[in-house]
Design a protein around this motif. Structure first.
Motif, short mmCIF file in Angstrom:
data_model
loop_
_atom_site.label_atom_id
_atom_site.label_comp_id
_atom_site.label_asym_id
_atom_site.label_seq_id
_atom_site.Cartn_x
_atom_site.Cartn_y
_atom_site.Cartn_z
N GLU A 131 -14.76 23.11 54.50
CA GLU A 131 -13.88 24.19 54.05
C GLU A 131 -13.20 23.83 52.73
OE1 GLU A 131 -12.50 25.86 58.46
OE2 GLU A 131 -11.16 24.61 57.26
N GLY A 132 -12.62 22.64 52.69
CA GLY A 132 -11.95 22.21 51.47
C GLY A 132 -12.91 22.06 50.31
N LYS A 133 -14.11 21.59 50.60
CA LYS A 133 -15.11 21.41 49.54
C LYS A 133 -15.52 22.75 48.95
CE LYS A 133 -19.49 19.08 48.52
NZ LYS A 133 -20.59 18.26 49.06
N VAL A 134 -15.69 23.75 49.82
CA VAL A 134 -16.04 25.10 49.34
C VAL A 134 -14.95 25.62 48.41
CG1 VAL A 134 -16.35 27.51 50.04
CG2 VAL A 134 -17.53 25.69 51.28
N ALA A 135 -13.69 25.40 48.78
CA ALA A 135 -12.57 25.84 47.93
C ALA A 135 -12.59 25.13 46.59
CB ALA A 135 -11.25 25.60 48.65
N GLY A 136 -12.83 23.82 46.62
CA GLY A 136 -12.87 23.05 45.37
C GLY A 136 -14.03 23.47 44.48
N GLU A 137 -15.19 23.69 45.07
CA GLU A 137 -16.36 24.11 44.28
C GLU A 137 -16.13 25.49 43.67
OE1 GLU A 137 -19.88 21.67 46.67
OE2 GLU A 137 -19.43 23.75 47.21
N TRP A 138 -15.47 26.39 44.45
CA TRP A 138 -15.17 27.71 43.90
C TRP A 138 -14.31 27.56 42.64
CZ3 TRP A 138 -10.44 29.80 42.87
CH2 TRP A 138 -10.45 31.12 42.38
N LEU A 139 -13.28 26.72 42.71
CA LEU A 139 -12.40 26.55 41.56
C LEU A 139 -13.16 25.97 40.37
CD1 LEU A 139 -9.57 26.78 40.37
CD2 LEU A 139 -9.11 24.45 41.22
N ALA A 140 -13.98 24.95 40.62
CA ALA A 140 -14.74 24.32 39.54
C ALA A 140 -15.66 25.34 38.86
CB ALA A 140 -15.55 23.15 40.08
N ASN A 141 -16.29 26.19 39.66
CA ASN A 141 -17.18 27.21 39.09
C ASN A 141 -16.42 28.31 38.36
OD1 ASN A 141 -19.50 25.95 40.10
ND2 ASN A 141 -19.39 27.05 42.04
N THR A 142 -15.18 28.54 38.79
CA THR A 142 -14.39 29.63 38.21
C THR A 142 -13.80 29.25 36.85
OG1 THR A 142 -13.86 30.53 40.39
CG2 THR A 142 -12.40 31.16 38.57
N VAL A 143 -13.27 28.03 36.75
CA VAL A 143 -12.63 27.64 35.48
C VAL A 143 -13.64 27.22 34.42
CG1 VAL A 143 -10.48 27.02 36.64
CG2 VAL A 143 -12.21 25.25 36.23
N LYS A 144 -14.88 26.92 34.85
CA LYS A 144 -15.99 26.68 33.92
C LYS A 144 -15.67 25.69 32.80
CE LYS A 144 -17.92 31.30 34.68
NZ LYS A 144 -18.96 30.82 35.60
N GLY A 145 -15.15 24.55 33.17
CA GLY A 145 -14.94 23.49 32.20
C GLY A 145 -13.61 23.51 31.49
N THR A 156 0.38 20.33 57.82
CA THR A 156 1.25 19.40 58.53
C THR A 156 0.80 17.96 58.32
OG1 THR A 156 1.72 21.08 60.19
CG2 THR A 156 2.22 18.78 60.77
N THR A 157 1.69 17.09 57.92
CA THR A 157 1.36 15.70 57.65
C THR A 157 0.78 15.04 58.90
OG1 THR A 157 3.14 15.56 56.02
CG2 THR A 157 2.28 13.48 56.89
N GLY A 158 -0.37 14.41 58.74
CA GLY A 158 -1.01 13.71 59.85
C GLY A 158 -1.97 14.56 60.65
N SER A 159 -2.01 15.87 60.39
CA SER A 159 -2.94 16.74 61.13
C SER A 159 -4.33 16.63 60.53
CB SER A 159 -2.46 18.19 61.10
OG SER A 159 -2.57 18.73 59.79
N SER A 160 -5.36 16.86 61.36
CA SER A 160 -6.72 16.74 60.86
C SER A 160 -7.03 17.79 59.79
CB SER A 160 -7.73 16.80 62.01
OG SER A 160 -7.60 17.97 62.78
N PRO A 161 -6.54 19.04 59.89
CA PRO A 161 -6.83 19.97 58.79
C PRO A 161 -6.23 19.52 57.46
CG PRO A 161 -6.14 21.18 60.73
CD PRO A 161 -5.88 19.75 61.01
N ALA A 162 -5.01 18.99 57.49
CA ALA A 162 -4.39 18.54 56.25
C ALA A 162 -5.19 17.39 55.64
CB ALA A 162 -2.95 18.11 56.50
N ILE A 163 -5.61 16.47 56.46
CA ILE A 163 -6.37 15.31 55.97
C ILE A 163 -7.73 15.74 55.44
CG2 ILE A 163 -7.48 13.15 56.67
CD1 ILE A 163 -5.20 12.91 58.81
N ASP A 164 -8.45 16.53 56.25
CA ASP A 164 -9.84 16.86 55.91
C ASP A 164 -9.94 17.90 54.81
OD1 ASP A 164 -10.63 15.04 57.79
OD2 ASP A 164 -11.12 16.52 59.33
N ARG A 165 -9.04 18.88 54.80
CA ARG A 165 -9.10 19.90 53.75
C ARG A 165 -8.74 19.31 52.39
NH1 ARG A 165 -6.60 25.03 57.26
NH2 ARG A 165 -8.53 25.43 58.41
N LYS A 166 -7.89 18.31 52.39
CA LYS A 166 -7.59 17.61 51.14
C LYS A 166 -8.81 16.82 50.68
CE LYS A 166 -4.33 14.43 48.93
NZ LYS A 166 -4.06 15.37 47.82
N THR A 167 -9.41 16.08 51.62
CA THR A 167 -10.60 15.29 51.30
C THR A 167 -11.71 16.18 50.76
OG1 THR A 167 -10.09 13.62 52.98
CG2 THR A 167 -12.38 13.79 52.26
N GLY A 168 -11.94 17.31 51.43
CA GLY A 168 -13.01 18.20 51.01
C GLY A 168 -12.78 18.80 49.64
#
Length: 317
Positions: A131-145, A156-168
């Motif tokens: 999920e996080g990776k899709v969001a990051g790729e969308w931004l990279a494709n949108t700003v185009k360099g 929430t600090t320590g939650s798996s969505p916070a950890i993984d969505r940041k990583t992605g």
């Protein structure tokens, strides 16, 4: 055949058919911090009612100690299964061991735990890193360099969505040196905190003039942040790009108004696959895979946001 034998055979048959004793399920929900969470609760209750399952619900109000107490209460009640949406990833081993010793299967909903996987039956959720990776790729494709300074509202600090969505997200923008996360702080998945933290970001970044984009770990924080951006005299969606995760109705309303740019869907119907797995397990002991993945999809203004809002607004969000 004795009466006792007949009764035992009837009970076994009822359980095998998916009715009878194996119908009481405890559900330890994190709380109601977001529209998505409320929808998950509503859909879980609906799924239980449709299947004839007696659902015993506990709202933890964002506190792990309340969830641990609820699980122990469910074990004491002798429920036939437990659904757990864990508020954080760590600290579950002891109470999950208690459920295992009581032979009560536990199914995780939408979040993971840092515990041995033999302590729970299965986990239903999306690929949070993806999920996080899709969001990051969308931004990279949108700003185009073009150079893009990003502020991040974490969950929430320590939650798996916070950890993984940041990583992605970091994976999604990897190799794009023009994109930089300049500020990152938890908004605890709530609109109120999303607005408050975004206000501090705006103040620190030249009134928001130095911010290119906001990445929020959920839509509710993004909706709060959008309000803060407007109150600062800027146009969200134009002056500051907004990308978030969940696909709740209000983010589509914002998108239709031109105030949000992208969201990655997280379906709130985790209970359907969870109950399917439990019913198969109760029927003949079928052991599900350790992870049951739900679908995710990227939505942008090209995907009829007003129509998406109308189709979702009555789903319990």
């Amino acid at each position: 055949m004795t009466l006792k034998t007949l009764l035992s055979a009837a009970a076994a048959l009822a359980i095998t058919a998916g009715v009878g004793q194996a119908q009481t399920v405890g559900f330890s929900q994190i709380g109601s911090e977001s529209g998505w969470r409320a929808a998950e609760t509503t859909l879980t209750k609906q799924q239980a009612e449709e299947r004839g399952i007696d659902l015993r619900f506990s709202d933890a109000q964002q506190r792990q100690e309340n969830q641990i107490a609820a699980i122990r209460s469910f074990v004491a009640q002798g429920v036939d299964a437990i659904l757990l949406a864990p508020v954080v990833a760590t600290g579950w081993d002891s109470v999950l061991e208690e459920a295992k010793e009581a032979e009560i299967p536990v199914v995780l909903l939408d979040r993971q735990v840092d515990s041995p996987d033999d302590l729970y039956l299965t986990a239903v959720g999306s690929d949070l890193v993806h999920e996080g990776k899709v969001a990051g790729e969308w931004l990279a494709n949108t700003v185009k360099g073009e150079d893009c300074r990003v502020v991040e509202l974490q969950g929430t600090t320590g939650s798996s969505p916070a950890i993984d969505r940041k990583t992605g997200f970091e994976q999604g923008i990897e190799g794009h040196d023009n994109i930089e996360i300049v500020r990152s702080q938890t908004g605890d998945f709530t609109r109120a905190q999303g607005k408050e933290v975004m206000e501090s970001f705006l103040q620190a970044e030249n009134g928001g003039q130095d911010i290119c984009a906001l990445y929020a770990h959920n839509d509710d924080m993004a909706v709060g942040a959008i309000q803060a951006i407007k109150e600062a005299g800027l146009q969200p969606g134009e002056d500051i790009l907004v990308v978030s995760i969940d696909a709740v109705p209000d983010i589509f309303k914002a998108m239709a108004a031109g105030e949000a740019n992208a969201t990655v869907e997280l379906t709130p119907n985790m209970a359907g696959p969870a109950f399917d797995a439990l019913e198969a397990y109760w029927k003949d002991g079928t052991v599900p895979p350790k992870f049951i993945q739900t679908d995710s999809k990227l939505y942008t203004p090209a995907d009829d946001p007003q129509g998406e809002y109308e189709s979702r607004k009555d789903l319990g969000y």
